[in-house]
Every structure is written in C-alpha cells, then in structure tokens.
Design a protein around this motif. Structure first.
Motif, PDB file in Angstrom:
ATOM      1  N   PRO A  69       0.813  -1.233   0.000  1.00  0.00           N
ATOM      2  CA  PRO A  69       0.000   0.000   0.000  1.00  0.00           C
ATOM      3  C   PRO A  69       0.840   1.275   0.000  1.00  0.00           C
ATOM      4  CG  PRO A  69      -0.911  -1.599   1.547  1.00  0.00           C
ATOM      5  CD  PRO A  69       0.410  -2.131   1.105  1.00  0.00           C
ATOM      6  N   ILE A  70       1.950   1.279   0.736  1.00  0.00           N
ATOM      7  CA  ILE A  70       2.812   2.465   0.762  1.00  0.00           C
ATOM      8  C   ILE A  70       3.436   2.706  -0.603  1.00  0.00           C
ATOM      9  CG2 ILE A  70       5.014   3.350   1.643  1.00  0.00           C
ATOM     10  CD1 ILE A  70       4.222   2.326   4.392  1.00  0.00           C
TER      11      ILE A  70
ATOM     12  N   LYS B 273       2.197   2.125  -3.374  1.00  0.00           N
ATOM     13  CA  LYS B 273       1.177   2.661  -4.261  1.00  0.00           C
ATOM     14  C   LYS B 273       0.790   4.090  -3.898  1.00  0.00           C
ATOM     15  CE  LYS B 273      -0.960  -1.804  -5.420  1.00  0.00           C
ATOM     16  NZ  LYS B 273      -2.195  -2.625  -5.322  1.00  0.00           N
ATOM     17  N   ASP B 274       1.074   4.486  -2.653  1.00  0.00           N
ATOM     18  CA  ASP B 274       0.638   5.803  -2.189  1.00  0.00           C
ATOM     19  C   ASP B 274       1.609   6.333  -1.135  1.00  0.00           C
ATOM     20  OD1 ASP B 274      -0.668   8.081  -1.404  1.00  0.00           O
ATOM     21  OD2 ASP B 274      -2.454   7.075  -0.617  1.00  0.00           O
ATOM     22  N   PHE B 275       2.578   7.130  -1.594  1.00  0.00           N
ATOM     23  CA  PHE B 275       3.589   7.669  -0.673  1.00  0.00           C
ATOM     24  C   PHE B 275       2.991   8.643   0.346  1.00  0.00           C
ATOM     25  CE2 PHE B 275       7.670   7.173  -3.456  1.00  0.00           C
ATOM     26  CZ  PHE B 275       7.481   5.801  -3.437  1.00  0.00           C
ATOM     27  N   SER B 276       1.784   9.132   0.091  1.00  0.00           N
ATOM     28  CA  SER B 276       1.196  10.070   1.045  1.00  0.00           C
ATOM     29  C   SER B 276       0.932   9.417   2.400  1.00  0.00           C
ATOM     30  CB  SER B 276      -0.112  10.653   0.486  1.00  0.00           C
ATOM     31  OG  SER B 276      -1.138   9.673   0.438  1.00  0.00           O
ATOM     32  N   ILE B 277       0.870   8.092   2.434  1.00  0.00           N
ATOM     33  CA  ILE B 277       0.733   7.378   3.708  1.00  0.00           C
ATOM     34  C   ILE B 277       1.927   7.690   4.597  1.00  0.00           C
ATOM     35  CG2 ILE B 277       0.710   5.091   4.793  1.00  0.00           C
ATOM     36  CD1 ILE B 277      -0.781   4.078   2.300  1.00  0.00           C
TER      37      ILE B 277
ATOM     38  N   GLU C 270       3.873  10.343   4.405  1.00  0.00           N
ATOM     39  CA  GLU C 270       3.819  11.751   4.792  1.00  0.00           C
ATOM     40  C   GLU C 270       2.876  11.954   5.984  1.00  0.00           C
ATOM     41  OE1 GLU C 270       2.917  16.118   2.739  1.00  0.00           O
ATOM     42  OE2 GLU C 270       3.038  14.298   1.519  1.00  0.00           O
ATOM     43  N   ARG C 271       1.738  11.275   5.948  1.00  0.00           N
ATOM     44  CA  ARG C 271       0.762  11.404   7.037  1.00  0.00           C
ATOM     45  C   ARG C 271       1.330  10.866   8.350  1.00  0.00           C
ATOM     46  NH1 ARG C 271      -5.546   9.238   6.847  1.00  0.00           N
ATOM     47  NH2 ARG C 271      -5.919   9.287   9.112  1.00  0.00           N
TER      48      ARG C 271
ATOM     49  N   SER D  37      12.190   3.617  -6.979  1.00  0.00           N
ATOM     50  CA  SER D  37      11.223   3.981  -5.940  1.00  0.00           C
ATOM     51  C   SER D  37      11.937   4.333  -4.638  1.00  0.00           C
ATOM     52  CB  SER D  37      10.241   2.835  -5.708  1.00  0.00           C
ATOM     53  OG  SER D  37       9.448   2.602  -6.853  1.00  0.00           O
TER      54      SER D  37
ATOM     55  N   TYR E 208      11.375  11.308   2.896  1.00  0.00           N
ATOM     56  CA  TYR E 208      10.555  10.399   3.687  1.00  0.00           C
ATOM     57  C   TYR E 208      11.378   9.346   4.432  1.00  0.00           C
ATOM     58  CZ  TYR E 208       6.559  12.205   0.999  1.00  0.00           C
ATOM     59  OH  TYR E 208       5.612  13.006   0.422  1.00  0.00           O
TER      60      TYR E 208
END
Length: 291
Positions: A197-198, A200-204, A206-207, A230, A239
C-alpha cells in the motif's frame, strides 16, 4: 582498501561532547538542529585515493545478527561471519533486531539481552546494541509499559514492522504513534519500500511522519534494480530518516551498507547519505533527536 583516519566530533549541547574516530574522506561540515554541529577534520590522501570510494564508520540499526532467534543466522559461526563482513564494510556498531511477532517469534527483552551478552563474549570487532523488530499490533503500548520489548539501545526509539501486503487503518496507526510519543518514544517503521500500500501511495508515509513516525529503508533496496528508482524517490522526498542493512545472513542478505551509501551520495547528495548512514543512526543509539 585503505581508508584515511579522521576524527569526528558531535557537539550535542553546550555541556556534552561525543567524539569518535572513523574512516572518511574529505567531507563538508553538517549543521543540525538543537545545537548539533558535526565537524569533520580532513586527512591527507594521495591523488589515487581521492578517486576511490571511502566510508566513515557506519552504525547499522537493523540487523538480524543473533543466532537462532528468528530466520536470521542459525549458528554462532554464521553470526561471527556476519560481524566480520560488517566490520570490513566500515560498520562499527550493530543494533541486534530479532523479530518479535506474536505466536511466531516470541522473543523478549530478556531473551535478546542474554543472546547479545553471549555473542559479545565471542566477538569484539563491533559494538552490539539492544533492539528488536516488532510487528505492530494493538497491544504494543502495554508491552512497552511492561518492559517486555526493547527500545533501541534502551533509549527512546523503537523499530516497528508493518505487514508486507496490507496496512492497518491509518487512524489506528496514528493512535499507536501518538501513544508512543506520549511515552517519549519515537517509532521507526522498517522498510516501507516493501509495503505494497505504501508503494502505491507515498502520502501514507507523509501522514505518519506528520504524526511523529520515522522510516528506515533497507540498503539493498537502494541498489536493487527493481526497487532502486522507488527507493531513491522516497529518499529525495525526505521520507527516509535512516538506512540499515536488515541483514539476515552472510550471503544473500549480508550486513553491507557501503554500496547503498555510495549510490545515494551519487544520485542524491553526500550530505543526505551522511545523515542517513552516519549521523542519524548514531543519534538514534544515543537517544538523541535525529537531524
């Protein structure tokens, strides 16, 4: 390979000075927050040596070095081979991080401490520190309160592992992170580049960083053909806070950091590489805030 000697001084505060000797080339000074100043004193090198890669003393905060506690080395001899490889690669300190996974690897602080003492009695090439790689679950805070599971070098950081193919609900992760932070403990999530999941979505990331979490990347991910793009993207976005080996043996997953250090130095910057491989790992085992 010959490495020139330098002396590195870290001014932690007005009254505290930590210094150690390492191997390093000519590097620029790095200034951090909270009064941190890292002063690197250059050594003379021949023209030939100036063209060759050299490394400071690394600290590896994630290494499965203890025998028979998880899927890492199964003999003392294999652990000793790993230690020699690490020493040859410029690693001066290793955090022993056997898995703690309920029902699979039921390691405790006491078991890990005993294994470290036994290994230290056989090898003095590197310093070995207390630690563990702990699969995150809802009972984590209670186990920390009971002193059942170890912090890194018994200070204020804890190394956590997420499942590879799923991620717990982010609001639950945030509750766990905040609970640890209320206990003055800083969580470090291991190898986010292996979490689907990470990826696929680096914003995880960041949050979770905004909530107080840190992230540790595996060195082999930086040099792996399938993953390095990646991995470097994560580093460039800021990050990643530390790189470690996540070594499990002396062959397929060895305790080698220098290749990834060289890659990040070339593809990102030497300053970032020094922070991820040298400065922050050292500060983590000292229980100091990262820079």
């Amino acid at each position: 390979m010959w490495f020139p000697k330098v002396r590195i001084k870290l001014t932690m505060s007005k009254d505290t000075l930590l210094s150690f000797s390492g191997h390093e080339g000519l590097l620029e000074d790095v200034h951090g927050t909270n009064g941190t100043e890292i002063v690197r004193m250059p050594a003379e090198r021949s023209a030939k040596e100036k063209t060759r890669f050299s490394t400071c003393e690394f600290v590896d905060i994630h290494c499965h070095i203890l025998p028979k506690l998880d899927e890492g080395p199964q003999t003392v001899e294999e652990s000793l081979r790993m230690i020699q490889l690490a020493r040859n690669d410029g690693i001066s300190g290793i955090v022993a991080t056997p898995h703690i996974i309920g029902g699979v690897y039921n390691n405790t602080k006491e078991i890990i401490g005993r294994a470290i003492s036994e290994l230290k009695g056989l090898a003095n090439q590197v310093e070995i520190y207390m630690g563990a790689e702990i699969r995150i679950d809802r009972g984590l805070e209670e186990r920390v309160d009971s002193n059942e599971i170890p912090l890194i070098n018994n200070k204020k950081f804890i190394l956590l592992e997420l499942p590879a193919y799923v991620i717990p609900p982010l609001n639950e992760l945030e509750i766990i992170i905040k609970g640890l932070r209320n206990r003055q403990i800083r969580p470090i999530f291991a190898h986010p580049e292996r979490n689907v999941p990470i990826m696929k979505d680096f914003s995880i990331m960041e949050r979770l960083i905004r909530c107080g979490a840190l992230f540790q990347m595996t060195a082999m991910s930086v040099t792996d053909r399938a993953m390095h793009r990646s991995a470097l993207k994560m580093v460039k976005k800021g990050y990643i806070h530390v790189v470690a080996s996540d070594a499990h043996d002396a062959r397929k997953r060895p305790p080698i950091l220098s290749n990834a250090y060289e890659m990040i130095s070339k593809k990102v910057s030497s300053e970032v590489a020094e922070r991820l491989f040298m400065c922050n790992p050292l500060r983590i085992i000292q229980g100091k805030d990262i820079i």
